[in-house]
Design a protein around this motif. Structure first.
Motif, PDB file in Angstrom:
ATOM      1  N   HIS A 129       1.244   4.521  -2.671  1.00  0.00           N
ATOM      2  CA  HIS A 129       1.164   5.963  -2.373  1.00  0.00           C
ATOM      3  C   HIS A 129       2.392   6.691  -2.920  1.00  0.00           C
ATOM      4  O   HIS A 129       2.294   7.815  -3.421  1.00  0.00           O
ATOM      5  CB  HIS A 129       1.122   6.201  -0.853  1.00  0.00           C
ATOM      6  N   ALA A 132      -5.432  10.315  -1.231  1.00  0.00           N
ATOM      7  CA  ALA A 132      -6.004   9.408  -0.233  1.00  0.00           C
ATOM      8  C   ALA A 132      -6.023   7.989  -0.810  1.00  0.00           C
ATOM      9  O   ALA A 132      -5.671   7.767  -1.974  1.00  0.00           O
ATOM     10  CB  ALA A 132      -7.404   9.870   0.122  1.00  0.00           C
ATOM     11  N   ASP A 133      -6.442   7.045   0.007  1.00  0.00           N
ATOM     12  CA  ASP A 133      -6.469   5.659  -0.438  1.00  0.00           C
ATOM     13  C   ASP A 133      -7.327   5.521  -1.689  1.00  0.00           C
ATOM     14  O   ASP A 133      -8.444   6.054  -1.744  1.00  0.00           O
ATOM     15  CB  ASP A 133      -7.029   4.772   0.684  1.00  0.00           C
ATOM     16  N   ASP A 137      -6.255  14.447  12.645  1.00  0.00           N
ATOM     17  CA  ASP A 137      -7.535  13.869  13.082  1.00  0.00           C
ATOM     18  C   ASP A 137      -7.761  14.103  14.576  1.00  0.00           C
ATOM     19  O   ASP A 137      -8.874  14.422  15.008  1.00  0.00           O
ATOM     20  CB  ASP A 137      -7.578  12.367  12.759  1.00  0.00           C
ATOM     21  N   GLY A 172      -2.934  10.764   2.176  1.00  0.00           N
ATOM     22  CA  GLY A 172      -4.034  11.717   2.362  1.00  0.00           C
ATOM     23  C   GLY A 172      -3.582  13.134   2.659  1.00  0.00           C
ATOM     24  O   GLY A 172      -4.176  14.103   2.176  1.00  0.00           O
ATOM     25  N   VAL A 173      -2.505  13.289   3.441  1.00  0.00           N
ATOM     26  CA  VAL A 173      -2.039  14.623   3.824  1.00  0.00           C
ATOM     27  C   VAL A 173      -1.467  15.375   2.613  1.00  0.00           C
ATOM     28  O   VAL A 173      -1.375  16.613   2.628  1.00  0.00           O
ATOM     29  CB  VAL A 173      -1.007  14.528   4.975  1.00  0.00           C
ATOM     30  N   SER A 212       0.052   9.971   5.712  1.00  0.00           N
ATOM     31  CA  SER A 212      -1.362   9.595   5.715  1.00  0.00           C
ATOM     32  C   SER A 212      -1.834   9.469   7.153  1.00  0.00           C
ATOM     33  O   SER A 212      -1.162   9.916   8.083  1.00  0.00           O
ATOM     34  CB  SER A 212      -1.542   8.280   4.954  1.00  0.00           C
ATOM     35  N   GLY A 213      -2.999   8.837   7.324  1.00  0.00           N
ATOM     36  CA  GLY A 213      -3.514   8.652   8.670  1.00  0.00           C
ATOM     37  C   GLY A 213      -2.754   7.582   9.442  1.00  0.00           C
ATOM     38  O   GLY A 213      -2.710   7.594  10.663  1.00  0.00           O
ATOM     39  N   GLY A 214      -2.152   6.653   8.715  1.00  0.00           N
ATOM     40  CA  GLY A 214      -1.470   5.544   9.365  1.00  0.00           C
ATOM     41  C   GLY A 214       0.046   5.600   9.258  1.00  0.00           C
ATOM     42  O   GLY A 214       0.741   4.905   9.999  1.00  0.00           O
ATOM     43  N   ASN A 224      -3.164  18.436   1.337  1.00  0.00           N
ATOM     44  CA  ASN A 224      -3.163  19.685   2.116  1.00  0.00           C
ATOM     45  C   ASN A 224      -2.595  20.857   1.307  1.00  0.00           C
ATOM     46  O   ASN A 224      -1.476  20.788   0.797  1.00  0.00           O
ATOM     47  CB  ASN A 224      -2.344  19.474   3.398  1.00  0.00           C
ATOM     48  N   HIS A 226       0.812  -1.222   0.000  1.00  0.00           N
ATOM     49  CA  HIS A 226       0.000   0.000   0.000  1.00  0.00           C
ATOM     50  C   HIS A 226       0.850   1.279   0.000  1.00  0.00           C
ATOM     51  O   HIS A 226       0.562   2.234  -0.726  1.00  0.00           O
ATOM     52  CB  HIS A 226      -0.903  -0.044   1.242  1.00  0.00           C
ATOM     53  N   GLY A 253     -10.224  14.441   9.986  1.00  0.00           N
ATOM     54  CA  GLY A 253      -9.898  15.750  10.530  1.00  0.00           C
ATOM     55  C   GLY A 253      -9.089  16.647   9.612  1.00  0.00           C
ATOM     56  O   GLY A 253      -9.181  17.873   9.724  1.00  0.00           O
ATOM     57  N   GLY A 254      -8.276  16.066   8.732  1.00  0.00           N
ATOM     58  CA  GLY A 254      -7.375  16.877   7.912  1.00  0.00           C
ATOM     59  C   GLY A 254      -8.093  17.982   7.152  1.00  0.00           C
ATOM     60  O   GLY A 254      -7.788  19.169   7.325  1.00  0.00           O
ATOM     61  N   PRO A 255      -9.063  17.623   6.317  1.00  0.00           N
ATOM     62  CA  PRO A 255      -9.754  18.658   5.537  1.00  0.00           C
ATOM     63  C   PRO A 255     -10.492  19.656   6.436  1.00  0.00           C
ATOM     64  O   PRO A 255     -10.511  20.855   6.151  1.00  0.00           O
ATOM     65  CB  PRO A 255     -10.749  17.868   4.675  1.00  0.00           C
ATOM     66  N   GLY A 315      -1.319  12.583   9.534  1.00  0.00           N
ATOM     67  CA  GLY A 315      -2.775  12.624   9.332  1.00  0.00           C
ATOM     68  C   GLY A 315      -3.528  12.310  10.618  1.00  0.00           C
ATOM     69  O   GLY A 315      -4.564  12.910  10.920  1.00  0.00           O
TER      70      GLY A 315
END
Ligand code: KG4
Ligand code: ZN
Length: 339
Positions: free
Chosen positions: A115, A307-308, A167, A277-278, A136-138, A281, A111, A179-181, A163
């Motif tokens: 990215h 994002a994913d 969040d 995802g970030v 990203s978030g993870g 920004n 994954h 939370g990012g957006p 990310g």
């Protein structure tokens, strides 16, 4: 050559079709945000059940939106690692069944590597070697992408992902997830410099990123040390929540920019690629463009590929296919895969 890419690694059921490794014909995402909203985080069991209900619909839509049929596909790529084990298993089982039924090669994709190369769809001239920042978030990590089989992690966050920090700050500010957006929209109304938060500054032997200190600094600022005061909208707060969001966003972004530019310089590459995802920004995009030295191109994917998504999995799968790297039908998931 058409590749179908499938990603069910976390809370988005995503599929896309890509032609010749770079041309995105479709990119369909069914987000599960509303299913997890009440829990302020992804609930793995809910995620895998939703993937199981949705994956067939999403794959059919991806193929239809690409204007092709299943018979036109040349291979099936799927995220096998890393991710939530139950969620990964749903996508992998579906991809195996499709590959077996249609006699298609199966491609097992990492994954984070997907990215790292997602920007390629929008920058057809992008070639190895390059440095990739994946935020990203993870995950928040830097990679030296020296060749399609040599994607080497240079370093990652010591604790939270960027990310994830967006969040958590969104929760503190009473904003919705992801939370990012939401933080970014509020920050756009804030004043620069009304508040300052300490920025992580790694030494030469330290991990390049750390976000737990910034998260705690925002929490203490809003609630007082130990959370003794009430919520983010304290009447005595000397600045607005938009000012706090702006200061947080700027600090979080600056902490990504410095180490990324240093890594690009150390590797001697001409391209710095951003993914995750970030990467959507706007402040990150602006600050990186401003601070990149002459001769370094900063490459972002379009927002839908940050994002994913399934298209990036298809792109990375196509690259593996070109190298002859296919997966056996008994390939397993690897939820905690690092490299
Ligand atoms: O890559 P992604 O979709 O999923 C993971 O693999 O984690 O990244 C999602 C993360 C979330 O934490 C979300 O808040 C963050 O990316 N994000 C943003 C923005 N858009 C999404 N963070 C900052 N600014 C944004 N505009
Ligand atoms: Zn991701």
């Amino acid at each position: 050559m058409l590749v179908l890419g499938l990603d069910t690694s976390c809370d988005d059921t995503a599929a896309g079709v890509v032609r010749d490794g770079r041309e995105v014909l479709s990119n369909v995402i069914w987000s599960q945000h509303e299913l997890h909203a009440a829990f302020q985080g992804v609930v793995p069991e809910i995620a895998s059940r939703a993937h199981a209900e949705r994956v067939g619909v999403i794959v059919r839509r991806a193929v239809a939106e690409a204007g092709v049929g299943l018979d036109d596909l040349g291979a099936v790529a799927v995220t096998t690692r890393p991710g939530l084990v139950g969620s990964l298993l749903v996508g992998v089982a579906f991809a195996k069944a499709l590959a077996l039924a249609r006699g298609l090669p199966l491609l097992a994709v990492h994954h984070i590597e997907a990215h790292a190369i997602a920007a390629r769809a929008d920058h057809p001239d992008l070639e190895y070697p390059f440095v990739a920042l994946v935020a990203s978030g993870g995950h928040t990590a830097l990679y030296a992408c020296r060749g399609p089989r040599e994607i080497v992690r240079l370093g990652q966050t010591h604790d939270d992902a960027a990310g994830e920090c967006f969040d958590k700050v969104a929760v503190m500010l009473g904003l919705p997830q992801p939370g990012g957006p939401a933080v970014s929209r509020l920050a756009a109304e804030g004043r620069d410099g009304a508040v300052t938060f300490p920025r992580y500054r790694p030494g030469p032997d330290d991990p390049p990123f750390s976000y737990s200190g910034l998260k705690t600094a925002v929490l203490y600022y809003l609630k007082g040390v130990g959370g003794r005061r009430d919520g983010p909208n304290r009447a005595d707060l000397p600045v607005s929540t938009a000012d706090v969001a702006a200061a947080f966003e700027r600090t979080a972004v600056d902490a990504l920019v410095g180490p990324s530019l240093e890594a690009a310089a150390r590797e001697g590459v001409r391209d710095l690629v951003v993914g995750g995802g970030v990467a959507a920004n706007r402040v990150l995009r602006r600050v990186l463009a401003e601070r990149a030295p002459a001769g370094l191109r900063v490459r972002f994917p379009r927002p839908a590929l940050c994002a994913d998504n399934g298209a990036m999995i298809a792109m990375r799968g196509a690259e593996l296919f070109a190298l002859g790297v296919t997966a056996p039908l008994d390939v397993d998931v690897d939820p905690y895969a690092v490299d």
